[in-house]
Scaffold this motif. Structure first.
Motif, PDB file in Angstrom:
ATOM      1  N   PHE A  87      13.935   4.559   6.803  1.00 15.87           N
ATOM      2  CA  PHE A  87      15.066   3.522   6.999  1.00 15.87           C
ATOM      3  C   PHE A  87      14.691   2.302   6.565  1.00 15.87           C
ATOM      4  O   PHE A  87      15.720   1.283   6.443  1.00 15.87           O
ATOM      5  CB  PHE A  87      15.220   3.624   8.648  1.00 15.87           C
ATOM      6  CG  PHE A  87      16.003   4.955   9.050  1.00 15.87           C
ATOM      7  CD1 PHE A  87      17.081   4.838   8.626  1.00 15.87           C
ATOM      8  CD2 PHE A  87      15.257   5.912   9.303  1.00 15.87           C
ATOM      9  CE1 PHE A  87      17.947   6.347   9.230  1.00 15.87           C
ATOM     10  CE2 PHE A  87      15.830   7.152   9.816  1.00 15.87           C
ATOM     11  CZ  PHE A  87      17.348   7.487   9.480  1.00 15.87           C
ATOM     12  N   GLU A  88      13.605   1.571   6.804  1.00 15.92           N
ATOM     13  CA  GLU A  88      13.231   0.209   6.278  1.00 15.92           C
ATOM     14  C   GLU A  88      13.587  -0.146   4.796  1.00 15.92           C
ATOM     15  O   GLU A  88      14.074  -0.944   4.700  1.00 15.92           O
ATOM     16  CB  GLU A  88      11.826   0.009   6.545  1.00 15.92           C
ATOM     17  CG  GLU A  88      11.286  -0.394   8.079  1.00 15.92           C
ATOM     18  CD  GLU A  88       9.874  -0.595   8.193  1.00 15.92           C
ATOM     19  OE1 GLU A  88       9.122  -0.428   7.297  1.00 15.92           O
ATOM     20  OE2 GLU A  88       9.549  -0.791   9.375  1.00 15.92           O
ATOM     21  N   LYS A  89      13.103   1.002   4.040  1.00 17.57           N
ATOM     22  CA  LYS A  89      13.264   0.928   2.721  1.00 17.57           C
ATOM     23  C   LYS A  89      14.989   0.771   2.362  1.00 17.57           C
ATOM     24  O   LYS A  89      15.122  -0.087   1.532  1.00 17.57           O
ATOM     25  CB  LYS A  89      12.770   2.278   1.853  1.00 17.57           C
ATOM     26  CG  LYS A  89      12.794   2.348   0.383  1.00 17.57           C
ATOM     27  CD  LYS A  89      12.033   3.380  -0.021  1.00 17.57           C
ATOM     28  CE  LYS A  89      12.851   4.596   0.129  1.00 17.57           C
ATOM     29  NZ  LYS A  89      12.274   5.845  -0.585  1.00 17.57           N
ATOM     30  N   LYS A  90      15.605   1.662   2.749  1.00 19.18           N
ATOM     31  CA  LYS A  90      17.040   1.642   2.695  1.00 19.18           C
ATOM     32  C   LYS A  90      17.612   0.414   3.246  1.00 19.18           C
ATOM     33  O   LYS A  90      18.450  -0.188   2.349  1.00 19.18           O
ATOM     34  CB  LYS A  90      17.536   2.939   3.275  1.00 19.18           C
ATOM     35  CG  LYS A  90      17.117   4.265   2.867  1.00 19.18           C
ATOM     36  CD  LYS A  90      17.706   4.538   1.371  1.00 19.18           C
ATOM     37  CE  LYS A  90      17.673   5.935   0.815  1.00 19.18           C
ATOM     38  NZ  LYS A  90      17.829   6.096  -0.471  1.00 19.18           N
ATOM     39  N   LEU A  91      17.505  -0.141   4.398  1.00 21.51           N
ATOM     40  CA  LEU A  91      17.979  -1.262   4.838  1.00 21.51           C
ATOM     41  C   LEU A  91      17.426  -2.531   4.006  1.00 21.51           C
ATOM     42  O   LEU A  91      18.333  -3.513   3.869  1.00 21.51           O
ATOM     43  CB  LEU A  91      17.396  -1.567   6.560  1.00 21.51           C
ATOM     44  CG  LEU A  91      18.191  -0.538   7.331  1.00 21.51           C
ATOM     45  CD1 LEU A  91      17.342  -0.452   8.746  1.00 21.51           C
ATOM     46  CD2 LEU A  91      19.543  -0.911   7.449  1.00 21.51           C
ATOM     47  N   LYS A  92      16.130  -2.676   3.670  1.00 19.49           N
ATOM     48  CA  LYS A  92      15.752  -3.645   2.922  1.00 19.49           C
ATOM     49  C   LYS A  92      16.286  -3.867   1.566  1.00 19.49           C
ATOM     50  O   LYS A  92      16.610  -5.009   1.081  1.00 19.49           O
ATOM     51  CB  LYS A  92      14.225  -3.373   2.741  1.00 19.49           C
ATOM     52  CG  LYS A  92      13.376  -4.543   2.141  1.00 19.49           C
ATOM     53  CD  LYS A  92      11.937  -4.547   2.133  1.00 19.49           C
ATOM     54  CE  LYS A  92      11.353  -5.914   1.769  1.00 19.49           C
ATOM     55  NZ  LYS A  92       9.721  -5.750   1.128  1.00 19.49           N
ATOM     56  N   ARG A  93      16.287  -2.948   1.024  1.00 17.45           N
ATOM     57  CA  ARG A  93      17.100  -2.722  -0.335  1.00 17.45           C
ATOM     58  C   ARG A  93      18.708  -3.244  -0.240  1.00 17.45           C
ATOM     59  O   ARG A  93      19.120  -3.832  -1.198  1.00 17.45           O
ATOM     60  CB  ARG A  93      17.075  -1.461  -1.177  1.00 17.45           C
ATOM     61  CG  ARG A  93      17.901  -1.194  -2.251  1.00 17.45           C
ATOM     62  CD  ARG A  93      17.519  -1.921  -3.317  1.00 17.45           C
ATOM     63  NE  ARG A  93      18.280  -1.854  -4.584  1.00 17.45           N
ATOM     64  CZ  ARG A  93      18.094  -2.805  -5.608  1.00 17.45           C
ATOM     65  NH1 ARG A  93      17.882  -3.809  -5.217  1.00 17.45           N
ATOM     66  NH2 ARG A  93      19.050  -2.589  -6.685  1.00 17.45           N
ATOM     67  N   ALA A  94      19.361  -2.750   0.757  1.00 16.31           N
ATOM     68  CA  ALA A  94      20.689  -3.298   1.175  1.00 16.31           C
ATOM     69  C   ALA A  94      20.673  -4.664   1.278  1.00 16.31           C
ATOM     70  O   ALA A  94      21.464  -5.360   0.757  1.00 16.31           O
ATOM     71  CB  ALA A  94      21.520  -2.408   2.237  1.00 16.31           C
ATOM     72  N   GLU A  96      18.807  -6.962   0.250  1.00 24.56           N
ATOM     73  CA  GLU A  96      18.553  -7.691  -0.922  1.00 24.56           C
ATOM     74  C   GLU A  96      19.576  -7.852  -1.741  1.00 24.56           C
ATOM     75  O   GLU A  96      20.011  -8.875  -2.344  1.00 24.56           O
ATOM     76  CB  GLU A  96      17.202  -7.058  -1.623  1.00 24.56           C
ATOM     77  CG  GLU A  96      15.749  -7.114  -1.022  1.00 24.56           C
ATOM     78  CD  GLU A  96      14.832  -6.222  -1.611  1.00 24.56           C
ATOM     79  OE1 GLU A  96      15.172  -5.523  -2.417  1.00 24.56           O
ATOM     80  OE2 GLU A  96      13.626  -6.615  -1.181  1.00 24.56           O
ATOM     81  N   LEU A  97      20.274  -6.695  -2.006  1.00 19.31           N
ATOM     82  CA  LEU A  97      21.637  -6.835  -2.755  1.00 19.31           C
ATOM     83  C   LEU A  97      22.519  -7.885  -2.154  1.00 19.31           C
ATOM     84  O   LEU A  97      23.579  -8.002  -2.901  1.00 19.31           O
ATOM     85  CB  LEU A  97      22.293  -5.267  -2.741  1.00 19.31           C
ATOM     86  CG  LEU A  97      21.414  -4.155  -3.374  1.00 19.31           C
ATOM     87  CD1 LEU A  97      22.120  -3.047  -3.444  1.00 19.31           C
ATOM     88  CD2 LEU A  97      21.435  -4.787  -4.739  1.00 19.31           C
ATOM     89  N   SER A 103      23.501 -16.722   1.807  1.00 15.51           N
ATOM     90  CA  SER A 103      23.422 -18.208   1.437  1.00 15.51           C
ATOM     91  C   SER A 103      24.496 -19.029   1.223  1.00 15.51           C
ATOM     92  O   SER A 103      24.622 -19.889   0.526  1.00 15.51           O
ATOM     93  CB  SER A 103      22.486 -18.350   0.018  1.00 15.51           C
ATOM     94  OG  SER A 103      22.893 -17.509  -0.948  1.00 15.51           O
ATOM     95  N   ASP A 104      25.685 -18.255   1.586  1.00 17.50           N
ATOM     96  CA  ASP A 104      27.152 -18.783   1.304  1.00 17.50           C
ATOM     97  C   ASP A 104      27.576 -19.430   2.690  1.00 17.50           C
ATOM     98  O   ASP A 104      27.923 -18.566   3.534  1.00 17.50           O
ATOM     99  CB  ASP A 104      27.904 -17.492   0.981  1.00 17.50           C
ATOM    100  CG  ASP A 104      29.530 -18.402   0.676  1.00 17.50           C
ATOM    101  OD1 ASP A 104      29.456 -19.564   0.823  1.00 17.50           O
ATOM    102  OD2 ASP A 104      30.282 -17.582   0.257  1.00 17.50           O
ATOM    103  N   PHE A 113      25.360  -3.251   5.306  1.00 21.21           N
ATOM    104  CA  PHE A 113      24.920  -1.905   5.252  1.00 21.21           C
ATOM    105  C   PHE A 113      26.338  -0.815   5.143  1.00 21.21           C
ATOM    106  O   PHE A 113      26.856  -1.032   5.993  1.00 21.21           O
ATOM    107  CB  PHE A 113      23.893  -1.328   6.085  1.00 21.21           C
ATOM    108  CG  PHE A 113      23.114   0.007   5.650  1.00 21.21           C
ATOM    109  CD1 PHE A 113      22.105  -0.096   4.941  1.00 21.21           C
ATOM    110  CD2 PHE A 113      23.507   0.973   5.824  1.00 21.21           C
ATOM    111  CE1 PHE A 113      21.236   0.996   4.393  1.00 21.21           C
ATOM    112  CE2 PHE A 113      23.156   2.361   5.388  1.00 21.21           C
ATOM    113  CZ  PHE A 113      22.130   2.273   4.812  1.00 21.21           C
ATOM    114  N   ASN A 114      26.006  -0.105   4.085  1.00 22.42           N
ATOM    115  CA  ASN A 114      27.800   0.573   3.850  1.00 22.42           C
ATOM    116  C   ASN A 114      27.409   2.072   3.791  1.00 22.42           C
ATOM    117  O   ASN A 114      27.695   2.340   2.578  1.00 22.42           O
ATOM    118  CB  ASN A 114      28.238   0.005   2.535  1.00 22.42           C
ATOM    119  CG  ASN A 114      29.778   0.421   2.675  1.00 22.42           C
ATOM    120  OD1 ASN A 114      30.492   0.317   3.788  1.00 22.42           O
ATOM    121  ND2 ASN A 114      30.473   0.944   1.440  1.00 22.42           N
TER     122      ASN A 114
END
Length: 403
Positions: A87-94, A96-97, A103-104, A113-114
């Motif tokens: 779950f960490e890997k999937k959430l972290k990647r999401a 990052e994208l 930053s807006d 996360f979709n």
């Protein structure tokens, strides 16, 4: 930090030969008719090891009833464990994208996360100015809640977390309190979207007050189509399109929705943007009845926004997008000025853009009118989808000019 010990029952499930190819090619939804030994699935939340007839490994997923499926594929790697690290890997990647959203300063509300688009079907996470809202779409995925929270704690800073259980609603919302952990959000919580303010309620009902998937459409209406125009916003919910149009310089907006609460909610959204709501029309009425009224009074508008739910029922009318959209659009065409613009939108996942354009063609023929397509929109970047699951790319919006 001590990691939660997580042991889940794993059941081997044989996939019928007709469905093996689609699982191998990355189709993530496990359909009921694809499974041979349904009676062996156990309780929702069970981890499923999918095999072909000969017992050859295909994928791992979980059992959870949602819409037309009974679960979701999570990995095609036999050695991969469905644990906190997964779950960490999937959430972290999401996350990052979506760094550009963080930053807006003009946008503080977006989809973080979709579901299957980010690798875990049945769950979505939305970000509202530091608060996270987790939407659970099946009892099966809800069994992984502790893993999700632990993974979130390790990779993202947040003020508080809320949740919506979307799998036991049966037409009504039963939860008394959606707050999970951290600090509670202000009531209402004010967020920004392309500089527009919206009042959000994380703990009020199944819906929070704004549909984030229409962010770019609202911006386009504000920036390119609203100035000096009379605007009709049908199925207006909390009036978000009307607010965008008003901020874009619309001469006047008319918001129509059958729900009683739509009026006070729309007044609030105008007010948090410094707009005089008394100068706008906010009407609680069945949209179908309003179209009849507008026809009798010879009312017409420069810009008409048509964004109905996939399915809706009022006292006298039932609407299903897959069947009734052309008739509804024909009624909208009748109240649109020559040279005016219609924003035709649907979130129905049972048909694609080509069929939707067929509905548009049919509606204009029915209304004995011609049109040109000005712009098209699909889901924004934060609503990540995958090409293997076309149903996930549900939003279709077409800007049409009535000739």
């Amino acid at each position: 930090m001590n990691r939660a010990v997580f042991m889940k029952q794993t059941v081997k499930v044989k996939v019928k030969s007709a469905y093996v190819k689609s699982i191998k090619s990355g189709f993530p939804l496990l359909k009921k008719e694809a499974v041979q030994n349904l009676q062996q699935l156990g309780a929702e939340g069970t981890i499923l090891e999918l095999t072909d007839d000969s017992g050859l490994f295909l994928a791992k997923g979980y059992y959870g009833k949602q819409n037309k499926g009974i679960g979701w594929v999570l990995t095609h790697r036999e050695e991969e464990q469905i644990d906190v690290g997964f779950f960490e890997k999937k959430l972290k990647r999401a996350f990052e994208l979506r760094q550009s959203f963080f930053s807006d300063p003009g946008t503080t509300a977006f989809r973080l996360f979709n579901g299957e688009g980010d690798g875990i079907g049945g769950v979505a996470i939305e970000y509202f100015d530091g608060y996270l809202l987790i939407q659970w779409y099946s009892e099966g995925i809800y069994h992984f809640k502790d893993l999700f929270i632990e993974a979130l704690n390790s990779i993202v800073d947040y003020k508080g977390i809320y949740e919506k259980k979307r799998f036991d609603l049966q037409g009504t919302y039963m939860e008394d309190d959606d707050f999970l952990i951290g600090e509670r959000a202000p009531v209402p919580l004010l967020v920004k979207e392309n500089g527009i303010n919206f009042a959000i309620y994380l703990n009020e009902s199944a819906m929070v007050g704004i549909f984030l998937d229409q962010r770019e459409v609202r911006k386009t209406i504000r920036d390119n189509y609203a100035k000096g125009k009379t605007v009709l916003n049908t199925f207006s919910y909390t009036g978000a399109f009307s607010v965008a149009a008003s901020l874009g310089g619309a001469m006047k907006t008319t918001s129509v929705d059958v729900a009683n609460r739509s009026k006070s909610k729309t007044i609030e959204q105008f007010s948090v943007n410094g707009i005089d709501f008394e100068a706008e029309d906010i009407i609680v009425e069945d949209v179908f009845n309003y179209f009849k009224y507008a026809g009798r009074k010879n009312l017409s508008f420069d810009l008409v926004i048509l964004d109905p739910p996939s399915y809706a029922r009022s006292k006298k009318n039932t609407f299903s997008a897959g069947k009734d959209y052309p008739d509804l659009l024909a009624k909208a065409i009748d109240v649109t000025e020559q040279g005016g613009v219609i924003v035709a939108s649907t979130n129905c996942s049972t048909f694609g853009m080509d069929k939707f354009k067929g509905f548009i063609e049919k509606a204009f023929k029915q209304a004995d009118s011609k049109y040109q397509v000005l712009e098209e929109f699909r889901l924004p970047a934060d609503f990540k989808t995958i090409k293997e699951f076309k149903e996930g790319d549900y939003l279709k919006v077409v800007f049409l000019q009535k000739l």
